[in-house]
Write an enzyme that holds these catalytic residues in place. Structure first.
Site, PDB file in Angstrom:
ATOM      1  N   ASP A   1      -2.755  -1.581  10.689  1.00 38.27           N
ATOM      2  CA  ASP A   1      -3.023  -1.538   9.247  1.00 38.27           C
ATOM      3  C   ASP A   1      -3.712  -2.798   8.731  1.00 38.27           C
ATOM      4  O   ASP A   1      -4.168  -2.827   7.582  1.00 38.27           O
ATOM      5  CB  ASP A   1      -1.717  -1.346   8.467  1.00 38.27           C
ATOM      6  CG  ASP A   1      -1.151   0.062   8.611  1.00 38.27           C
ATOM      7  OD1 ASP A   1      -1.859   0.943   9.123  1.00 38.27           O
ATOM      8  OD2 ASP A   1       0.008   0.265   8.199  1.00 38.27           O
TER       9      ASP A   1
ATOM     10  N   LYS B   1       0.844  -1.205   0.000  1.00 30.92           N
ATOM     11  CA  LYS B   1       0.000   0.000   0.000  1.00 30.92           C
ATOM     12  C   LYS B   1       0.873   1.247   0.000  1.00 30.92           C
ATOM     13  O   LYS B   1       2.052   1.224   0.354  1.00 30.92           O
ATOM     14  CB  LYS B   1      -0.943   0.013   1.209  1.00 30.92           C
ATOM     15  CG  LYS B   1      -0.249   0.022   2.578  1.00 30.92           C
ATOM     16  CD  LYS B   1       0.203   1.390   3.086  1.00 30.92           C
ATOM     17  CE  LYS B   1       0.849   1.298   4.452  1.00 30.92           C
ATOM     18  NZ  LYS B   1       1.598   2.530   4.816  1.00 30.92           N
TER      19      LYS B   1
END
Length: 296
Positions: A136, A10
């Protein structure tokens, strides 16, 4: 039974660190985006126990590895599932790079074992397990473009930014997230930029020019002073016509390319440096659901 999953990296289109929480974490606000750089995970049913192997010998494969922890968490939360698994992790996402590789691996492990062990669960339950593993991890259960708040566990899917060409540049070393947080200062949050970025994405207007004017990363203020090479990467990318921004708490810097960027020419210019460079694209949430249909 065997399952194969790709765990994407990401980037962060912006990160604002708002304050420190009483539990030791920090409240943040960020828009995260999955990109086409992947770790690969292979899962195979076993009679009992958890075994983990990895191509990267610098990573432990015991109970300290987040993939192993994710498998343990599934066993714990679903009444000590009396089944085993053999896991092989092929690392491609750099460690300590601000790209979320470990968190993505953990999320993929949760999804794979729910299917491998035929466990009936709910989306909320899986999200609760995910946040126990790391801030996350909940984001990577769906990926795509999402607003992440709290310590990262409050995930609101956003409209896809579409396919953007991205260059990832890593200096060849990693940064511990805990070290980056220690030096964070707490100015007034940049709400004007935050609102602008959200509006651009929601209105399907997120392009290179607007990204350049709006994207920011609060970690850069403290990380650049300790790691000038990372700041140098950002300056080089901007000079070459890309939007340059550090991802996460570093050490990778990404560049958003506009439609006119000649990738081969950019590759040639970046090859003059000793940095590790990868060209990727954004991927939306449909990538994750296409891997397999998780029945919740």
């Amino acid at each position: 039974m065997k399952i194969y999953l790709k765990a994407p990296a990401k980037i962060n289109f912006f990160i604002e660190i708002k304050n420190k929480r009483t539990d030791g974490y920090h409240n943040l606000e960020s828009i995260m985006q999955t990109v086409s750089l992947y770790d690969e995970l292979f899962f195979e049913s076993a009679k009992n126990g958890i075994s983990l192997e990895c191509n990267d010998k610098s990573l432990p494969v015991d109970k300290t590895n987040i993939v192993y922890k994710a498998a343990q968490a599934i066993k714990k939360h679903y009444n000590d599932v009396n089944k085993g698994v053999k896991i092989y992790l092929k690392k491609e996402i750099p460690i300590g790079a601000g790209l979320g590789g470990g968190s993505s691996d953990a999320a993929s492990t949760l999804k794979a074992l729910i299917k491998l062990w035929n466990i009936k669960t709910t989306k909320n339950k899986l999200e609760q397990i995910a946040v126990e593993l790391g801030a996350d991890v909940p984001f990577f259960l769906t990926g795509g473009t999402a607003l992440c708040e709290g310590k990262g566990e409050i995930v609101t899917p956003l409209k896809s930014v579409g396919k953007l060409n991205i260059v990832l540049v890593n200096p060849g070393f990693g940064i511990l997230t805990t070290d980056a947080y220690k030096k964070i200062k707490f100015p007034l949050t940049n709400q004007v930029k935050i609102h602008k970025i959200k509006a651009l994405i929601c209105n399907d207007s997120f392009n290179k020019k607007e990204a350049f004017n709006s994207c920011f990363n609060r970690f850069e203020e403290s990380v650049f002073s300790d790691y000038p090479k990372i700041e140098e990467i950002k300056k080089v990318l901007i000079k070459l016509g890309c939007t340059g921004l550090m991802s996460g708490s570093g050490a990778t810097v990404f560049g958003i390319l506009d439609s006119n960027t000649k990738i081969e020419k950019l590759k040639s210019k970046l090859s003059r440096y000793s940095w590790k460079t990868r060209f990727v694209t954004t991927i939306d949430a449909s990538f994750h659901t296409s891997l397999f249909s998780l029945q919740l």
